[in-house]
Design a protein around this motif. Structure first.
Motif, PDB file in Angstrom:
ATOM      1  N   SER A 314       0.816  -1.304   0.112  1.00  0.00           N
ATOM      2  CA  SER A 314      -0.046  -0.026  -0.071  1.00  0.00           C
ATOM      3  C   SER A 314       0.817   1.327   0.138  1.00  0.00           C
ATOM      4  O   SER A 314       1.792   1.558   0.684  1.00  0.00           O
ATOM      5  CB  SER A 314      -0.906  -0.039   1.066  1.00  0.00           C
ATOM      6  N   PRO A 315       0.382   2.387  -0.692  1.00  0.00           N
ATOM      7  CA  PRO A 315       1.028   3.498  -0.854  1.00  0.00           C
ATOM      8  C   PRO A 315       0.801   4.238   0.534  1.00  0.00           C
ATOM      9  O   PRO A 315      -0.180   4.173   1.274  1.00  0.00           O
ATOM     10  CB  PRO A 315       0.663   4.402  -1.903  1.00  0.00           C
ATOM     11  N   ARG A 316       1.594   5.242   0.776  1.00  0.00           N
ATOM     12  CA  ARG A 316       1.456   6.038   2.079  1.00  0.00           C
ATOM     13  C   ARG A 316       0.138   7.026   1.623  1.00  0.00           C
ATOM     14  O   ARG A 316      -0.503   7.674   2.507  1.00  0.00           O
ATOM     15  CB  ARG A 316       2.657   6.914   2.474  1.00  0.00           C
ATOM     16  N   LEU A 317       0.315   7.644   0.538  1.00  0.00           N
ATOM     17  CA  LEU A 317      -0.718   8.563  -0.308  1.00  0.00           C
ATOM     18  C   LEU A 317      -1.745   7.994  -1.161  1.00  0.00           C
ATOM     19  O   LEU A 317      -2.067   6.763  -0.660  1.00  0.00           O
ATOM     20  CB  LEU A 317      -0.004   9.674  -1.130  1.00  0.00           C
ATOM     21  N   GLY A 318      -2.059   8.420  -1.951  1.00  0.00           N
ATOM     22  CA  GLY A 318      -3.228   7.712  -2.849  1.00  0.00           C
ATOM     23  C   GLY A 318      -2.915   6.749  -3.631  1.00  0.00           C
ATOM     24  O   GLY A 318      -3.459   5.935  -3.886  1.00  0.00           O
ATOM     25  N   ASP A 319      -1.520   6.754  -4.344  1.00  0.00           N
ATOM     26  CA  ASP A 319      -0.966   5.809  -5.180  1.00  0.00           C
ATOM     27  C   ASP A 319       0.543   5.706  -5.238  1.00  0.00           C
ATOM     28  O   ASP A 319       1.133   6.715  -4.743  1.00  0.00           O
ATOM     29  CB  ASP A 319      -1.675   5.687  -6.707  1.00  0.00           C
ATOM     30  N   PHE A 320       1.215   4.993  -5.707  1.00  0.00           N
ATOM     31  CA  PHE A 320       2.499   4.943  -5.829  1.00  0.00           C
ATOM     32  C   PHE A 320       3.294   6.136  -6.479  1.00  0.00           C
ATOM     33  O   PHE A 320       4.482   6.351  -6.196  1.00  0.00           O
ATOM     34  CB  PHE A 320       3.053   3.561  -5.966  1.00  0.00           C
ATOM     35  N   ASN A 321       2.395   6.577  -7.191  1.00  0.00           N
ATOM     36  CA  ASN A 321       3.041   7.665  -8.069  1.00  0.00           C
ATOM     37  C   ASN A 321       3.097   8.884  -7.441  1.00  0.00           C
ATOM     38  O   ASN A 321       3.959   9.753  -7.129  1.00  0.00           O
ATOM     39  CB  ASN A 321       2.373   8.102  -9.508  1.00  0.00           C
ATOM     40  N   GLU A 322       1.965   9.095  -6.550  1.00  0.00           N
ATOM     41  CA  GLU A 322       2.121  10.287  -5.516  1.00  0.00           C
ATOM     42  C   GLU A 322       3.029  10.183  -4.649  1.00  0.00           C
ATOM     43  O   GLU A 322       3.714  11.180  -4.206  1.00  0.00           O
ATOM     44  CB  GLU A 322       0.446  10.260  -4.840  1.00  0.00           C
TER      45      GLU A 322
END
Length: 353
Positions: A314-322
């Motif tokens: 899981s990303p910390r923000l909305g997705d891994f590009n964010e």
């Protein structure tokens, strides 16, 4: 009298997306930044979600039904929930909701249309033709776009190409436009192209407002046979990572450069990807939204039934590009390293700063 076309009506509705949802999708309810309901026809449930505020994930008013892959804007909500057929009736209902005046009769004009093709529009053959007409991304706007989003690991991206003049039509009532686009090949497990994904790009470049996408209502569209298939980076063996977006998976690839990965293009299609016979462990790159949670749950059930180990990252923000753009590659490396199996850290992770 002022005239409001489909795009302008959709924008005005999106300014007060929650009020539109409360009126036309009254069987649903708000959860965080989304309105959840069963479907666009106002059936009770939770499979459809409407974005209520503009964010990095996209503009307000856009909706997706995770169960059917249907998507659209608030004009589509009005059409389906009210059972309307003709666009003029949809527009009149929208104007009534917005308290806008009705327009003068539209004058007849000549529209410039793209040349006709013997290949059926939206078919796998049309997708293969579009991909074949496109060019490698090296030195093109696609490469600049990806780098502007922090993606520097561009090895093995033969599934991506550039088309400098790709047709875009906002809706059936609008003239055709031309924009540069990133074209991604959707392939089956054997590598055969079954579909294509178009991401129209802003020739003016990247900004935090547009993230490099063209200033149009739907800068991403897919065509062809998508169910079960994906955009692929590398050849899957015993281990593979799967997620929704192309940029999401390419971002993860910056810190796991040798791990095979696939982008399914939507939550619904992610939940339906076909597994290679060799697969023993699947990393699910989760997007932090309701559709992402649904796709994750479905994939876990399917992998368990197939005897495949599933690990969610899981990303910390909305997705891994964010995460990559806003937190940096070192943070993304740490985020990923703590969530994958120890043997895969040694095997796939780029440990150099």
């Amino acid at each position: 009298m002022a005239r409001y076309d489909a795009s302008e009506l959709a924008r005005r509705l999106a300014r007060d997306a929650e009020a539109v949802c409360r009126h036309y999708l009254s069987a649903g309810r708000r959860q965080g930044g989304y309105w959840l309901v069963g479907d666009v026809r106002n059936t009770p449930g939770r499979s459809m979600f409407v974005r209520l505020k503009e964010s990095a994930k996209g503009p307000a008013g856009k909706w997706t039904d995770a169960a059917t892959s249907e998507h659209g804007d608030l004009l589509d909500v009005i059409r389906e929930s009210c059972g309307l057929v003709d666009f003029k009736d949809v527009a009149n209902e929208a104007r009534s909701f917005l308290s806008l005046p009705r327009p003068d009769p539209e004058p007849k004009v000549n529209r410039v249309r793209p040349p006709k093709s013997t290949v059926p529009a939206g078919s796998p053959d049309a997708a293969r033709r579009l991909f074949a007409m496109s060019e490698p991304i090296e030195g093109t706007l696609v490469e600049a776009y990806l780098r502007s989003r922090g993606i520097t690991a561009l090895h093995g991206t033969g599934s991506l190409r550039f088309h400098p003049r790709c047709y875009y039509r906002p809706d059936e009532h609008s003239p055709t436009e031309i924009w540069p686009a990133m074209i991604a090949a959707v392939t089956d497990l054997s590598g055969r192209v079954t579909g294509a994904h178009r991401s129209w790009l802003d020739p003016g470049g990247f900004s935090e407002a547009n993230l490099g996408k063209a200033p149009i209502d739907t800068p991403r569209r897919a065509m062809g046979d998508l169910l079960g298939h994906a955009v692929r980076f590398g050849v899957a063996g015993e281990v593979m990572a799967a997620g929704e977006g192309i940029e999401t998976m390419l971002s993860l690839r910056c810190v796991l450069p040798t791990m095979p990965m696939v982008a399914a293009l939507s939550a619904a299609h992610l939940s339906s990807i076909l597994f290679p016979d060799t697969l023993r462990r699947l990393y699910i790159a989760r997007d932090d939204d309701p559709a992402g949670d649904g796709a994750m749950a479905t994939l876990i059930d399917r992998t368990q039934a197939a005897g495949i180990e599933a690990i969610v990252i899981s990303p910390r923000l909305g997705d891994f590009n964010e995460d990559l753009r806003l937190l940096g590659i070192d943070s993304l490396r740490t985020i990923s390293r703590t969530q994958i199996a120890a043997q895969d850290v040694a095997r796939f992770m780029e440990l150099a700063a």
